[in-house]
Design a protein around this motif. Sequence first.
Motif, PDB file in Angstrom:
ATOM      1  N   PRO A  72     -26.582  53.750  30.603  1.00 46.83           N
ATOM      2  CA  PRO A  72     -27.549  52.649  30.524  1.00 46.83           C
ATOM      3  C   PRO A  72     -27.293  51.682  29.363  1.00 46.83           C
ATOM      4  N   LYS A  73     -26.457  52.085  28.415  1.00 41.64           N
ATOM      5  CA  LYS A  73     -26.187  51.245  27.241  1.00 41.64           C
ATOM      6  C   LYS A  73     -24.803  50.597  27.290  1.00 41.64           C
ATOM      7  N   ILE A  74     -24.174  50.649  28.446  1.00 41.21           N
ATOM      8  CA  ILE A  74     -22.822  50.084  28.558  1.00 41.21           C
ATOM      9  C   ILE A  74     -22.814  48.612  28.174  1.00 41.21           C
ATOM     10  N   GLU A  75     -23.796  47.862  28.654  1.00 37.08           N
ATOM     11  CA  GLU A  75     -23.828  46.433  28.353  1.00 37.08           C
ATOM     12  C   GLU A  75     -23.974  46.192  26.851  1.00 37.08           C
ATOM     13  N   GLU A  76     -24.827  46.981  26.189  1.00 40.40           N
ATOM     14  CA  GLU A  76     -24.991  46.848  24.738  1.00 40.40           C
ATOM     15  C   GLU A  76     -23.688  47.173  24.022  1.00 40.40           C
ATOM     16  N   MET A  77     -22.975  48.182  24.508  1.00 46.19           N
ATOM     17  CA  MET A  77     -21.695  48.534  23.896  1.00 46.19           C
ATOM     18  C   MET A  77     -20.659  47.439  24.125  1.00 46.19           C
ATOM     19  N   GLU A  78     -20.649  46.874  25.324  1.00 46.04           N
ATOM     20  CA  GLU A  78     -19.703  45.808  25.623  1.00 46.04           C
ATOM     21  C   GLU A  78     -19.917  44.610  24.693  1.00 46.04           C
ATOM     22  N   GLU A  79     -21.160  44.379  24.301  1.00 44.56           N
ATOM     23  CA  GLU A  79     -21.476  43.293  23.370  1.00 44.56           C
ATOM     24  C   GLU A  79     -21.299  43.707  21.920  1.00 44.56           C
ATOM     25  N   GLN A  80     -20.867  44.943  21.712  1.00 48.15           N
ATOM     26  CA  GLN A  80     -20.626  45.521  20.383  1.00 48.15           C
ATOM     27  C   GLN A  80     -21.847  45.431  19.477  1.00 48.15           C
ATOM     28  N   GLN A  81     -23.008  45.740  20.059  1.00 42.59           N
ATOM     29  CA  GLN A  81     -24.222  45.806  19.248  1.00 42.59           C
ATOM     30  C   GLN A  81     -24.084  46.947  18.256  1.00 42.59           C
ATOM     31  N   GLU A  82     -24.311  46.649  17.019  1.00 42.00           N
ATOM     32  CA  GLU A  82     -24.053  47.582  15.928  1.00 42.00           C
ATOM     33  C   GLU A  82     -24.833  48.889  16.086  1.00 42.00           C
ATOM     34  N   GLY A  83     -24.151  49.975  15.897  1.00 39.68           N
ATOM     35  CA  GLY A  83     -24.775  51.289  15.880  1.00 39.68           C
ATOM     36  C   GLY A  83     -24.913  51.981  17.213  1.00 39.68           C
ATOM     37  N   VAL A  84     -24.688  51.269  18.330  1.00 41.13           N
ATOM     38  CA  VAL A  84     -24.925  51.864  19.650  1.00 41.13           C
ATOM     39  C   VAL A  84     -23.918  52.985  19.935  1.00 41.13           C
ATOM     40  N   VAL A  85     -22.637  52.704  19.759  1.00 41.47           N
ATOM     41  CA  VAL A  85     -21.619  53.727  20.014  1.00 41.47           C
ATOM     42  C   VAL A  85     -21.761  54.870  19.015  1.00 41.47           C
ATOM     43  N   ARG A  86     -22.011  54.515  17.764  1.00 41.89           N
ATOM     44  CA  ARG A  86     -22.140  55.545  16.734  1.00 41.89           C
ATOM     45  C   ARG A  86     -23.305  56.488  17.037  1.00 41.89           C
ATOM     46  N   GLU A  87     -24.408  55.961  17.515  1.00 37.42           N
ATOM     47  CA  GLU A  87     -25.563  56.792  17.855  1.00 37.42           C
ATOM     48  C   GLU A  87     -25.262  57.687  19.054  1.00 37.42           C
ATOM     49  N   ALA A  88     -24.542  57.139  20.030  1.00 31.71           N
ATOM     50  CA  ALA A  88     -24.161  57.947  21.189  1.00 31.71           C
ATOM     51  C   ALA A  88     -23.231  59.081  20.772  1.00 31.71           C
ATOM     52  N   MET A  89     -22.354  58.815  19.823  1.00 29.19           N
ATOM     53  CA  MET A  89     -21.467  59.861  19.314  1.00 29.19           C
ATOM     54  C   MET A  89     -22.273  60.948  18.605  1.00 29.19           C
ATOM     55  N   ARG A  90     -23.274  60.543  17.861  1.00 28.93           N
ATOM     56  CA  ARG A  90     -24.128  61.524  17.175  1.00 28.93           C
ATOM     57  C   ARG A  90     -24.831  62.417  18.190  1.00 28.93           C
ATOM     58  N   GLN A  91     -25.349  61.813  19.259  1.00 30.62           N
ATOM     59  CA  GLN A  91     -26.011  62.587  20.305  1.00 30.62           C
ATOM     60  C   GLN A  91     -25.036  63.550  20.987  1.00 30.62           C
ATOM     61  N   ALA A  92     -23.815  63.072  21.212  1.00 30.48           N
ATOM     62  CA  ALA A  92     -22.792  63.939  21.809  1.00 30.48           C
ATOM     63  C   ALA A  92     -22.512  65.122  20.893  1.00 30.48           C
ATOM     64  N   GLY A  93     -22.504  64.862  19.596  1.00 31.09           N
ATOM     65  CA  GLY A  93     -22.286  65.934  18.631  1.00 31.09           C
ATOM     66  C   GLY A  93     -23.395  66.968  18.677  1.00 31.09           C
ATOM     67  N   GLU A  94     -24.626  66.529  18.835  1.00 30.21           N
ATOM     68  CA  GLU A  94     -25.755  67.457  18.921  1.00 30.21           C
ATOM     69  C   GLU A  94     -25.620  68.387  20.119  1.00 30.21           C
TER      70      GLU A  94
ATOM     71  N   LYS B 204     -10.128  41.032  19.679  1.00 33.69           N
ATOM     72  CA  LYS B 204     -10.715  40.555  20.934  1.00 33.69           C
ATOM     73  C   LYS B 204      -9.810  41.035  22.068  1.00 33.69           C
ATOM     74  N   LYS B 205     -10.290  42.009  22.805  1.00 38.39           N
ATOM     75  CA  LYS B 205      -9.438  42.728  23.753  1.00 38.39           C
ATOM     76  C   LYS B 205      -9.705  42.347  25.210  1.00 38.39           C
ATOM     77  N   MET B 206      -8.734  42.623  26.052  1.00 34.31           N
ATOM     78  CA  MET B 206      -8.877  42.410  27.489  1.00 34.31           C
ATOM     79  C   MET B 206      -9.955  43.305  28.071  1.00 34.31           C
ATOM     80  N   GLY B 207      -9.949  44.552  27.659  1.00 35.88           N
ATOM     81  CA  GLY B 207     -10.894  45.543  28.162  1.00 35.88           C
ATOM     82  C   GLY B 207     -11.364  46.440  27.047  1.00 35.88           C
ATOM     83  N   ILE B 208     -11.947  47.574  27.420  1.00 35.79           N
ATOM     84  CA  ILE B 208     -12.552  48.520  26.460  1.00 35.79           C
ATOM     85  C   ILE B 208     -13.241  47.774  25.318  1.00 35.79           C
ATOM     86  N   LYS B 209     -13.993  46.743  25.682  1.00 33.41           N
ATOM     87  CA  LYS B 209     -14.600  45.857  24.689  1.00 33.41           C
ATOM     88  C   LYS B 209     -15.641  46.567  23.832  1.00 33.41           C
ATOM     89  N   GLY B 210     -16.227  47.640  24.356  1.00 34.02           N
ATOM     90  CA  GLY B 210     -17.249  48.343  23.592  1.00 34.02           C
ATOM     91  C   GLY B 210     -16.703  49.222  22.494  1.00 34.02           C
TER      92      GLY B 210
END
Length: 589
Positions: free
Chosen positions: A47-69, A218-224
């Motif tokens: 559900p947060k793919i769009e936020e990650m694609e826009e590189q909203q700060e902290g989104v990927v890092r928070e998901a990584m923390r949850q994965a760690g839990e 600025k990449k072709m893909g994997i923008k998040g």
Amino acid sequence: MDLELRGGGFLLAEVSPDQVFVREEINEDHLQLKRMAHNFMVKEVAPKIEEMEEQQEGVVREAMRQAGELGLLGLEVPEEFGGLSMDKASTVVVGEEVPRGGSFAVAYAAHTGIGTLPIVYFGTPEQKAKYLPGLASGEKIAAYCLTEPGSGSDALGAKTTAVLNAEGTHYCLNGTKQFITNAGFADVFLVYAKVDGKLTNFVIERETPGLSFGPEEKKMGIKGSSTRQVILEDVMVPVENVVGEVGRGHVVAFNILNVGRFKLAAGAIGSASVVLETALKYASERKQFGVALNTFGAIQSKLGEIATRTYMAESVVYRTAGLMENGFHGLDLTGDCRKEAGKALEEYAIECSLNKVLASEVLDFAVDEGVQIHGGYGFIQEYPIERMYRDSRINRLFEGTNEINRLLVPGTLLKRAMTGELPLLQAAKAVSKELVSGGMSSDAEGLEGLTQITQKAKKLVLMAAGLAAQNLGAGLKDNQFVLMGLAEMVLQVYAMESAVLRARKVQTLDVSDQHKAFVEKAATLGTYEAFNILEQQAKEVLCAVEKGDSLSTVLAGMRKLVRRPTVDMIGLRQEIAQYVIEKEEYPTR
């Protein structure tokens, strides 16, 4: 170690189904782990793919923390350091699910693979105790820093330097690392630099003075995902932060890339499955000329082909997981296991490269056909297949380009042949004698017939490799045209055999009759497609290394090896397509 279990030994040995690990053997623990990863990716990350694609700060890092839990970051970390000490199959079943989170998969793979594993396999007990608990929990995120602006595939050409100070307490590092995944938010960096001209690996913490970062690429893909330069200006690193041995950083770098390639392949087959699901859903809902797209043969052909190629790559990945698990059996990762770990990782360098090449190219095929099935809508960002298409392309560049990985295969095989580890040249001579003595029949049908075809395919590779080595001599190592052809042949053999052995083994397992039929059909179609490629590559290689009457004799021998019964490949593709349309997903059991 038995020949069939040695890296590259599959070319020389007769392997039986009970010697390979297949997807259908994953147990309830694996399935529970897979369900957990699936639910996390679908409910929390996707559900947060769009936020990650826009590189909203902290989104990927928070998901990584949850994965760690959930323990998803510590699958390969010893329990003593906060991990789960899981087997290689566990990393595959999770790796298959992570791509459902878009670019999050890149951050996850970089952290859990090439970011964490150098410490797991080559770190001292003190380094493991200091860093692994945080890396397993998600409190700390890792980045791997090998590539430089002037050295991509040529890792040993790195210019970053590390000079020991007069007191002998710290190394002073200077240089720039390029295209570093997770650089924007990582806490721990595995950095390669040269000490007296020899590559050495260091672990460096983000707060270390002199460490800075370039802007986001600025990449072709994997923008998040975060991709930046890591800049080192007089960065002082304690001597106890050397990972592995001084001057032996290449052992860490190349062996970690081996396991990274294997893990990339797991993610790629998971992505291909997601692409197939996406294409199946669209093809069932979209109507043209008054009927659903999935009723058209042209569309069914694409769906059947995606499913078949995914099956081939999946068979390779799970087989390799079993080999690697066997290689790591009994290894104590809690202590100093640098030499043992290096040997275990190096053993299956060939198979890991084959995994990476095959799976990444299968995924690229899948996303390309996925866009085609979507038609014009596949070119629109609103549809997920557009992002999948862009994100896929990096996999053929990551972890060493596919060209470099292809060249590693024959290079490593020939090196092992020269050192006596693999009796490759002896086997090639034996094939030549066999061809002179008579023909080679393959009249059997079904899976037994596929087994005979695979055996002949191996002999064809040995014949071509033997003649190339004999006629080109030392020049073979520099003839990339021939080496690439040989690599493609080895790749197709490994895929064919893995698919056939899996199909044979599945017939003895507790799975549905429909699934047994699917794997036999996919193995048959995939094997015949692979053999067609193999035959063409063999002709090209042989015409490059032989001339005149000798070439005519060799091609006559080749014709004995390529004879095979005919099969209805179109019919098989249609039946596979109809089955996956009915299932509405890639078949697993």
